[in-house]
Enzyme design. Sequence first.
Site, PDB file in Angstrom:
ATOM      1  N   ARG A  16      37.775  17.759  62.488  1.00 17.35           N
ATOM      2  CA  ARG A  16      38.817  17.101  63.284  1.00 17.35           C
ATOM      3  C   ARG A  16      40.117  16.980  62.497  1.00 17.35           C
ATOM      4  O   ARG A  16      40.754  15.942  62.449  1.00 17.35           O
ATOM      5  CB  ARG A  16      38.324  15.725  63.740  1.00 17.35           C
ATOM      6  CG  ARG A  16      38.411  15.533  65.241  1.00 17.35           C
ATOM      7  CD  ARG A  16      37.881  14.224  65.751  1.00 17.35           C
ATOM      8  NE  ARG A  16      38.225  13.087  64.979  1.00 17.35           N
ATOM      9  CZ  ARG A  16      37.355  12.366  64.263  1.00 17.35           C
ATOM     10  NH1 ARG A  16      36.070  12.672  64.275  1.00 17.35           N
ATOM     11  NH2 ARG A  16      37.754  11.327  63.566  1.00 17.35           N
TER      12      ARG A  16
ATOM     13  N   TYR B 281      19.602  25.819  67.879  1.00 14.81           N
ATOM     14  CA  TYR B 281      19.266  26.974  68.710  1.00 14.81           C
ATOM     15  C   TYR B 281      18.261  27.907  68.004  1.00 14.81           C
ATOM     16  O   TYR B 281      17.857  27.664  66.874  1.00 14.81           O
ATOM     17  CB  TYR B 281      20.550  27.702  69.111  1.00 14.81           C
ATOM     18  CG  TYR B 281      21.471  26.827  69.950  1.00 14.81           C
ATOM     19  CD1 TYR B 281      20.970  26.116  71.042  1.00 14.81           C
ATOM     20  CD2 TYR B 281      22.825  26.686  69.642  1.00 14.81           C
ATOM     21  CE1 TYR B 281      21.792  25.294  71.806  1.00 14.81           C
ATOM     22  CE2 TYR B 281      23.655  25.870  70.412  1.00 14.81           C
ATOM     23  CZ  TYR B 281      23.140  25.176  71.492  1.00 14.81           C
ATOM     24  OH  TYR B 281      23.952  24.368  72.248  1.00 14.81           O
TER      25      TYR B 281
ATOM     26  N   CYS C 129      37.931  10.983  70.928  1.00 16.40           N
ATOM     27  CA  CYS C 129      37.259  10.192  71.972  1.00 16.40           C
ATOM     28  C   CYS C 129      36.100  10.954  72.616  1.00 16.40           C
ATOM     29  O   CYS C 129      35.280  10.374  73.321  1.00 16.40           O
ATOM     30  CB  CYS C 129      38.253   9.807  73.053  1.00 16.40           C
ATOM     31  SG  CYS C 129      38.970  11.250  73.889  1.00 16.40           S
TER      32      CYS C 129
HETATM   33 FE1  SF4 Z   1      40.260  15.015  70.929  1.00 19.29          FE
HETATM   34 FE2  SF4 Z   1      39.565  13.341  72.872  1.00 19.29          FE
HETATM   35 FE3  SF4 Z   1      41.034  15.506  73.396  1.00 19.29          FE
HETATM   36 FE4  SF4 Z   1      38.489  15.795  72.732  1.00 19.29          FE
HETATM   37  S1  SF4 Z   1      39.296  14.766  74.545  1.00 19.29           S
HETATM   38  S2  SF4 Z   1      40.191  16.976  71.963  1.00 19.29           S
HETATM   39  S3  SF4 Z   1      38.238  14.193  71.258  1.00 19.29           S
HETATM   40  S4  SF4 Z   1      41.638  13.769  72.185  1.00 19.29           S
END
Ligand code: SF4
Length: 674
Positions: A299, A176, A348
């Site tokens: 994560r 940005y 995911c």
């Molecule tokens: Fe995690 Fe998948 Fe939920 Fe996103 S959609 S928070 S990547 S489990």
Amino acid sequence: MSHRDPRFDILFDEVAIGPVNAPNRFYQTPHATGMGYTKPRASAALRALKAEGGWGVVCTEYCSIHPSSDDSPYAFLSMWDNDDEKALTLTVEGIHAHGSLAGIELWHGGSHSCNRLTREPMLAPSDRSAIFIQPGQVRAMDKTDIADFRDWQRQAALRAKRAGFDIIYVYAGHDYLPFQFLSPLTNQRADEYGGSLVNRVRLLREMIEDTKEAVGDTCAVAVRLAVDELQGANGIVHDGDGRAVIEMLAELPDLWDVNVAGDLGNDSKSSRFSAEGFQEDYIAFVKKVTTRPVVSVGRFTSPDRMVSQIKRGVQDFIGAARPSISDPFLPRKIAEGREDEIRECIGCNICRSSNNEGVPLRCTQNPTMGEEWRRGWHPEFIPSKGSDARVLVVGAGPAGLEAALTLGRRGYNVTLAEASRDLGGRLINESGLPGLNNWMRVADHRVHMIGKHNNIEIYRESNLTAADVLEFGAEHVFLATGSSWRRDAIGHMTEAAATIETHDRVFTPNDIFAGKAVAGPVTIYDDEHYFMGGALAERFAKIGHLVTIMTPHTIVSAWTEMTNEQFFIQKQLMELDVQLVFGKKLKSISETQITSECIYTSRQSMHDYVSIVLVTGRIAERSLYDDLMKISADWPQAGIRSVRCIGDCLVPSSIADAVHNAHRAARELDAPKS
Ligand code: SF4
Ligand code: ADP
């Protein structure tokens, strides 16, 4: 109630951020919700829930400081006027009600904005084309623009302060506007804002000083900075200019929120392409360069790894976007000694797809995400059962497991019957594909939680027939029998069934997972466009087959653009020398050749093949449902009041859709529709 494990105590330390105090180290970093300024109540409810779940700091998503930064058609917040200020007060109040700090990510996208809504000219450090392809070019900011821009940040910060925010961002992350000034790749100015690093940093320094002067007496000023844009030595790198920027500004902000970026896809890489804590190598230097608190992301779902981050001095907070989406109550679960109940993010990136599709946030693991306000769903609390009915759930894939668990949580007596020995349905096979092992968490979490409910019974190796269901005589029957891949090649763009003269060497993913031998070379015909075609190609290439992907699309795994994975998938397949054949629809398969048709010219071409895998449509596995419907007259005597299909058995889709659909059906049994 169990008690917190003392080895996690450090995660619950109070930490000062400039003039404010965070009640613990759980920091929900800014993340998109797909809601933006059009859904202020939904956003407020979502953020309030995070605070309720124990996140000591809860931030908004990017919030535009001026109409010259408009990200339509994507959802974004704005702090342009009194109405915005008032709307965002709802979010602050929701967060404060649970004792957490509210942060706001003030944002200007520069050449990354689209400005399709406001039709304002786009601004950037230098004249260039817009990042998103469109006819309009982006104008280099002159001195007046820069002065205006600094004022927009100041005014937005003042509004944020009035709205009650505790932490106000200067946002030089991702690609940005302030970052565009920092990077030599996007800043070709010849004045005091371009050239040397001192000059390229000038605007960021001024923004921090301006923001501190405007609101720094009571609000913390955080800087979000991409320390590496992953574009090689010509761009910002963490052991070059990235480090130097932090050294130059080390003590100026009250907090450093650091990541790798360039593009959003780098920061929130899916588990297929990154492991937990993958940014550490890039950001670990930051705490050595500043005494200010540091937050980053990676994560993180394992409390031990979180403790290690703090104890090893990598960061002061545990920054999280996706783990807080997957389990908004992650901190509370650790606090209450229930860390085994954390619903771990599977990486995911379905959450990213919601923003990319312009719809409210959704999550594979957490079906309630994004539904806090619209449907009034809460991830931890659920209305009790509406009757004493017994429920039979058939099939233990994502949908069956979710339905059984949700019904069990409501207090129903539930029986879950599964044909195979293993629980997890499609996940058992799909999590075995390269990079997808984290996906099994969808089943593991549910099986673990089901184990805590003595009102849910599981029968494995129980392939039920309609007669079995009738004999069982539960009042409600949920069919979660899944789906199978089509054998006729009908898919998104292949409307007519292909003429298939031999089936000997024509496979579907079901055959592959069933262990059928496939001789190479392997052609994959992908007219599904999600992960399956690319993942199978990767698997076959890695065991040494020559692989070709043929698709009617013009890129591989096209829908994964929504999960920010497409670039990485195509790159990987090209590096594995997978041959890519684009724009071809499958017409027929003979003993030795495949005939395809060009989607543009309709010209036909022939291709030699040995084995072909059809990754096209899926068909719901409804035979049990159909058999039950044939004997519906017998239901009342057997005590059956309802039979419904859920998940892929209702309509094949993503795992996220199956879980959501199952959750909804279980929530709404004997209850009003939400
Ligand atoms: Fe995690 Fe998948 Fe939920 Fe996103 S959609 S928070 S990547 S489990
Ligand atoms: P979803 O994504 O909707 O949960 P899956 O395909 O992952 O669907 O799971 C379907 C599950 O249902 C599989 O584990 C399969 O073995 C099981 N199943 C299918 N038919 C029956 C049946 N008649 N009795 C018991 N289990 C079944």
